[in-house]
Design a protein around this motif. Structure first.
Motif, PDB file in Angstrom:
ATOM      1  N   GLY A 311     -55.016  -4.989 -11.680  1.00 52.34           N
ATOM      2  CA  GLY A 311     -55.170  -4.151 -10.498  1.00 52.34           C
ATOM      3  C   GLY A 311     -54.406  -4.644  -9.287  1.00 52.34           C
ATOM      4  N   SER A 312     -53.800  -5.816  -9.395  1.00 50.83           N
ATOM      5  CA  SER A 312     -53.003  -6.305  -8.279  1.00 50.83           C
ATOM      6  C   SER A 312     -51.609  -5.680  -8.320  1.00 50.83           C
ATOM      7  CB  SER A 312     -52.905  -7.836  -8.323  1.00 50.83           C
ATOM      8  OG  SER A 312     -52.253  -8.265  -9.501  1.00 50.83           O
ATOM      9  N   ILE A 313     -50.851  -5.894  -7.263  1.00 54.08           N
ATOM     10  CA  ILE A 313     -49.514  -5.310  -7.138  1.00 54.08           C
ATOM     11  C   ILE A 313     -48.501  -6.437  -7.013  1.00 54.08           C
ATOM     12  CG2 ILE A 313     -48.068  -3.724  -5.811  1.00 54.08           C
ATOM     13  CD1 ILE A 313     -50.533  -2.393  -6.990  1.00 54.08           C
ATOM     14  N   ILE A 314     -47.404  -6.346  -7.763  1.00 52.28           N
ATOM     15  CA  ILE A 314     -46.310  -7.303  -7.640  1.00 52.28           C
ATOM     16  C   ILE A 314     -45.164  -6.619  -6.916  1.00 52.28           C
ATOM     17  CG2 ILE A 314     -44.701  -8.807  -8.859  1.00 52.28           C
ATOM     18  CD1 ILE A 314     -47.617  -9.625  -9.176  1.00 52.28           C
ATOM     19  N   VAL A 315     -44.734  -7.210  -5.816  1.00 53.74           N
ATOM     20  CA  VAL A 315     -43.691  -6.603  -4.992  1.00 53.74           C
ATOM     21  C   VAL A 315     -42.597  -7.625  -4.725  1.00 53.74           C
ATOM     22  CG1 VAL A 315     -43.225  -5.256  -2.915  1.00 53.74           C
ATOM     23  CG2 VAL A 315     -45.547  -5.353  -3.823  1.00 53.74           C
ATOM     24  N   GLY A 316     -41.349  -7.205  -4.834  1.00 55.39           N
ATOM     25  CA  GLY A 316     -40.229  -8.075  -4.499  1.00 55.39           C
ATOM     26  C   GLY A 316     -39.139  -7.296  -3.809  1.00 55.39           C
ATOM     27  N   GLY A 317     -38.217  -8.013  -3.222  1.00 56.99           N
ATOM     28  CA  GLY A 317     -37.113  -7.347  -2.528  1.00 56.99           C
ATOM     29  C   GLY A 317     -36.957  -7.863  -1.123  1.00 56.99           C
ATOM     30  N   ALA A 318     -37.139  -6.976  -0.130  1.00 59.69           N
ATOM     31  CA  ALA A 318     -37.065  -7.312   1.299  1.00 59.69           C
ATOM     32  C   ALA A 318     -35.677  -7.753   1.737  1.00 59.69           C
ATOM     33  CB  ALA A 318     -38.102  -8.376   1.658  1.00 59.69           C
ATOM     34  N   ALA A 319     -34.635  -7.404   0.963  1.00 60.08           N
ATOM     35  CA  ALA A 319     -33.283  -7.845   1.311  1.00 60.08           C
ATOM     36  C   ALA A 319     -32.841  -7.328   2.670  1.00 60.08           C
ATOM     37  CB  ALA A 319     -32.293  -7.400   0.238  1.00 60.08           C
ATOM     38  N   ALA A 320     -33.337  -6.161   3.068  1.00 52.82           N
ATOM     39  CA  ALA A 320     -32.947  -5.619   4.366  1.00 52.82           C
ATOM     40  C   ALA A 320     -33.359  -6.547   5.498  1.00 52.82           C
ATOM     41  CB  ALA A 320     -33.577  -4.237   4.566  1.00 52.82           C
ATOM     42  N   VAL A 321     -34.406  -7.344   5.254  1.00 53.65           N
ATOM     43  CA  VAL A 321     -34.903  -8.260   6.278  1.00 53.65           C
ATOM     44  C   VAL A 321     -34.088  -9.548   6.322  1.00 53.65           C
ATOM     45  CG1 VAL A 321     -36.914  -9.596   7.049  1.00 53.65           C
ATOM     46  CG2 VAL A 321     -37.239  -7.327   6.052  1.00 53.65           C
ATOM     47  N   PHE A 322     -33.749 -10.105   5.148  1.00 53.42           N
ATOM     48  CA  PHE A 322     -33.105 -11.424   5.145  1.00 53.42           C
ATOM     49  C   PHE A 322     -31.604 -11.392   4.871  1.00 53.42           C
ATOM     50  CE2 PHE A 322     -34.765 -11.158   0.664  1.00 53.42           C
ATOM     51  CZ  PHE A 322     -33.578 -11.310  -0.036  1.00 53.42           C
ATOM     52  N   ARG A 323     -31.042 -10.223   4.618  1.00 54.84           N
ATOM     53  CA  ARG A 323     -29.639 -10.129   4.232  1.00 54.84           C
ATOM     54  C   ARG A 323     -28.691 -10.820   5.207  1.00 54.84           C
ATOM     55  NH1 ARG A 323     -26.039  -7.283   1.131  1.00 54.84           N
ATOM     56  NH2 ARG A 323     -24.122  -6.613   2.126  1.00 54.84           N
ATOM     57  N   ASN A 324     -28.929 -10.683   6.504  1.00 55.23           N
ATOM     58  CA  ASN A 324     -28.022 -11.259   7.510  1.00 55.23           C
ATOM     59  C   ASN A 324     -28.208 -12.758   7.704  1.00 55.23           C
ATOM     60  OD1 ASN A 324     -26.799  -8.773   8.023  1.00 55.23           O
ATOM     61  ND2 ASN A 324     -28.314  -8.230   9.575  1.00 55.23           N
ATOM     62  N   HIS A 325     -29.217 -13.327   7.088  1.00 57.31           N
ATOM     63  CA  HIS A 325     -29.452 -14.771   7.190  1.00 57.31           C
ATOM     64  C   HIS A 325     -28.940 -15.427   5.905  1.00 57.31           C
ATOM     65  CE1 HIS A 325     -32.075 -14.140  10.717  1.00 57.31           C
ATOM     66  NE2 HIS A 325     -32.511 -13.071  10.063  1.00 57.31           N
ATOM     67  N   GLU A 326     -27.634 -15.441   5.746  1.00 58.83           N
ATOM     68  CA  GLU A 326     -27.035 -15.835   4.479  1.00 58.83           C
ATOM     69  C   GLU A 326     -27.433 -17.230   4.023  1.00 58.83           C
ATOM     70  OE1 GLU A 326     -22.841 -15.229   4.479  1.00 58.83           O
ATOM     71  OE2 GLU A 326     -23.003 -13.217   5.352  1.00 58.83           O
ATOM     72  N   GLU A 327     -27.569 -18.149   4.974  1.00 58.30           N
ATOM     73  CA  GLU A 327     -27.879 -19.525   4.605  1.00 58.30           C
ATOM     74  C   GLU A 327     -29.255 -19.657   3.941  1.00 58.30           C
ATOM     75  OE1 GLU A 327     -29.899 -18.776   8.405  1.00 58.30           O
ATOM     76  OE2 GLU A 327     -27.913 -18.304   7.597  1.00 58.30           O
ATOM     77  N   GLN A 328     -30.121 -18.657   4.140  1.00 56.41           N
ATOM     78  CA  GLN A 328     -31.462 -18.708   3.573  1.00 56.41           C
ATOM     79  C   GLN A 328     -31.511 -18.239   2.115  1.00 56.41           C
ATOM     80  OE1 GLN A 328     -34.311 -16.707   6.083  1.00 56.41           O
ATOM     81  NE2 GLN A 328     -33.500 -17.601   7.953  1.00 56.41           N
ATOM     82  N   TRP A 329     -30.463 -17.521   1.660  1.00 52.11           N
ATOM     83  CA  TRP A 329     -30.525 -16.979   0.302  1.00 52.11           C
ATOM     84  C   TRP A 329     -29.224 -17.087  -0.478  1.00 52.11           C
ATOM     85  CZ3 TRP A 329     -27.354 -12.863  -1.065  1.00 52.11           C
ATOM     86  CH2 TRP A 329     -26.745 -12.173  -0.006  1.00 52.11           C
ATOM     87  N   TYR A 330     -28.079 -16.998   0.186  1.00 52.50           N
ATOM     88  CA  TYR A 330     -26.800 -16.978  -0.513  1.00 52.50           C
ATOM     89  C   TYR A 330     -26.367 -18.405  -0.857  1.00 52.50           C
ATOM     90  CZ  TYR A 330     -21.883 -16.146  -1.548  1.00 52.50           C
ATOM     91  OH  TYR A 330     -20.656 -16.112  -2.171  1.00 52.50           O
ATOM     92  N   ASP A 331     -25.999 -18.636  -2.116  1.00 52.58           N
ATOM     93  CA  ASP A 331     -25.578 -19.952  -2.579  1.00 52.58           C
ATOM     94  C   ASP A 331     -26.672 -20.989  -2.289  1.00 52.58           C
ATOM     95  OD1 ASP A 331     -23.924 -21.638  -3.896  1.00 52.58           O
ATOM     96  OD2 ASP A 331     -22.438 -21.849  -2.304  1.00 52.58           O
ATOM     97  N   ASN A 332     -27.913 -20.610  -2.557  1.00 56.11           N
ATOM     98  CA  ASN A 332     -29.072 -21.442  -2.231  1.00 56.11           C
ATOM     99  C   ASN A 332     -29.962 -21.536  -3.480  1.00 56.11           C
ATOM    100  OD1 ASN A 332     -31.621 -22.379  -1.287  1.00 56.11           O
ATOM    101  ND2 ASN A 332     -31.173 -21.642   0.768  1.00 56.11           N
ATOM    102  N   VAL A 333     -30.201 -22.753  -3.964  1.00 54.90           N
ATOM    103  CA  VAL A 333     -30.951 -22.926  -5.214  1.00 54.90           C
ATOM    104  C   VAL A 333     -32.371 -23.452  -5.004  1.00 54.90           C
ATOM    105  CG1 VAL A 333     -28.868 -23.327  -6.579  1.00 54.90           C
ATOM    106  CG2 VAL A 333     -30.064 -25.279  -5.553  1.00 54.90           C
ATOM    107  N   ASP A 334     -32.802 -23.579  -3.779  1.00 58.02           N
ATOM    108  CA  ASP A 334     -34.099 -24.203  -3.519  1.00 58.02           C
ATOM    109  C   ASP A 334     -35.233 -23.190  -3.594  1.00 58.02           C
ATOM    110  OD1 ASP A 334     -36.165 -25.823  -2.874  1.00 58.02           O
ATOM    111  OD2 ASP A 334     -35.360 -26.516  -0.952  1.00 58.02           O
TER     112      ASP A 334
END
Length: 462
Positions: A311-334
């Protein structure tokens, strides 16, 4: 954060899994085979060594032993962390074909037939998954449902309708499954507030960790040697043939090597450093109080919203929020750290997004990150590693591995066993790894590639 005793490789030292990833909902209860080591020590030699025990690596091993039971050979899987601890065990398990979203881009690059090949392959992959789950009696909460793309602004809705019309004009048979809605009834059909258009088609959802660990149990019983918590630090050719695969626990000699470590592939194949880039994403589990009965979500959604079995919901995405903060997601393995700009995005998400959820008390129960392998041109890299003998790759799935990996690994197993070229398989031609694709990424700029220039690690439609 590299593993202890793991030497750096020039230009790729960052491309190794983090030691302490955030716990995912899917792995709250660890399978007993999570840290499997089939033997106390590494074998001295293995005919085939597969690097990576996620969806791609385990599925390839499954097809090698199940599709070719009469072939006598040894197979070893080396995994840097626990089995299914990478992107496969951290995503939403959304086996959702892309029937028209990126297909116009594929058509522009290689023609209508090439574009249709991708969509048709993904549809076939979905039903092949359904079949194997039934045959092997895999308990992984697999369901077939209608999936919805939803657009909440007029311009986006118009563009989507134009793409849909273009695909219909090509007379692709698979488009018969797609229904496109516009007008005043859209919000009532999809349940999303402010929706201007939506498209519906068949997709599947599953519990990916349960699926892969069941396959792991099968291949382990069939004699595949699985070595968890054994990161590969280098793969070097042996002068007499084959390769030495080095780990902190020692070396293993391999006749053939399969690189199925997705986001981390450039750590051992540096020529792929610009072709496959690690990109972080975010995933969340949302729950409602036991005394509350929220509106039922009968569909899965493009922004990765799924009704879970409990009954729970799994949600992912939110790229519109973090897309401009490249250092937080792009080429980042942590994946031991959340994407800071998106960590609060899903608080109140169900209430503000879906009709009838305003008073449900839905709240974030668990949130985690995961690292996906994004390719420069948004196509997977599968097949023989260019200018190398007895090396194969199956990686770079752009957060879209669930709809393509099962059949891709089946076809790769044919290549490995029967020594057939990529062209003799049923995989879409755009999936083939080639030197030309590597050179294009090597000589291009980050902005010219599709990761930043023409795509993003989410298909969320604001």
């Amino acid at each position: 954060m590299p593993h202890a005793n793991q030497p750096s490789v020039a230009g790729t030292s960052r491309c190794v899994p983090a030691d302490a990833p955030l716990e995912t909902f899917w792995q709250t209860q660890r399978d007993e085979l999570h840290d499997l080591r089939s033997t106390e020590a590494l074998p001295e030699h293995s005919d085939i060594v597969i690097i990576g025990a996620g969806y791609a690596g385990v599925s390839t091993a499954y097809h090698l032993v199940k599709d070719f039971p009469d072939v006598d050979r040894s197979i070893t899987i080396l995994e840097a962390r626990g089995v299914c601890s990478g992107a496969t065990g951290r995503n939403g398990g959304h086996a959702r074909p892309d029937l028209y979203g990126h297909v116009p881009k594929y058509i522009e690059r290689a023609g209508a037939r090439a574009g249709a090949e991708v969509a048709e392959f993904e549809v076939a992959n979905l039903f092949a998954l359904k079949q194997i789950i039934r045959e092997e009696k895999i308990d992984c909460d697999f369901t077939l449902a209608r999936s919805l793309d939803v657009w909440c602004n007029e311009e986006g809705a118009k563009q989507a309708k134009a793409i849909y019309d273009q695909m219909v004009e090509h007379n692709f048979e698979y488009m018969e499954d797609v229904i496109f809605y516009t007008g005043d009834q859209v919000e009532g059909i999809c349940g999303v507030k402010g929706a201007k258009a939506c498209a519906s088609f068949t997709a599947g959802t599953m519990w990916p960790y349960k699926f892969i660990l069941h396959l792991t149990r099968l291949i382990h019983a069939a004699g595949v040697n699985v070595q968890a918590n054994t990161p590969v630090t280098s793969v070097e050719p042996d002068s007499t043939g084959g390769y030495f695969v080095t780990t902190p626990r020692g070396k293993i000699h391999a006749g053939k090597v399969v690189f199925a470590n997705n986001a981390y592939v450039s750590g051992v194949l540096p020529q792929y450093q610009k072709s496959i880039v690690p990109c972080k994403g975010i995933c969340t589990r949302i729950t409602v109080p036991e005394e509350t009965t929220p509106p039922l979500l009968n569909n899965s959604y493009i922004h990765r919203t799924e009704d879970n079995a409990d009954g729970s919901i799994i949600v992912g995405g939110a790229a519109a929020v973090f897309r401009n903060h490249e250092e937080q997601w792009y080429d980042n393995v942590d994946d031991g750290v959340l994407i800071d700009s998106a960590k609060d995005y899903y608080h109140g998400y169900m209430q503000r997004t879906y009709r009838g959820w305003e008073d449900t008390g839905a709240k974030v129960d668990k949130i985690w990150s995961g690292v996906m392998g994004y390719s420069y041109d948004l196509h997977p890299h599968i097949g023989c590693v260019p200018e190398a003998q007895d090396q194969y790759i199956i990686a770079g799935f752009n957060g879209h591995g669930m709809p393509v990996i099962w059949l891709s690994s089946k076809e790769l197993a044919k290549m490995i066993t029967m020594n057939i070229p990529f062209e003799k398989t049923s995989m879409p031609r755009l999936f083939q790894t080639t030197q030309a694709r590597l050179d294009r990424a090597l000589n291009g700029t980050v902005e010219d590639g599709d990761i930043l220039g023409g795509g993003s690690p989410s298909a969320t439609k604001p």
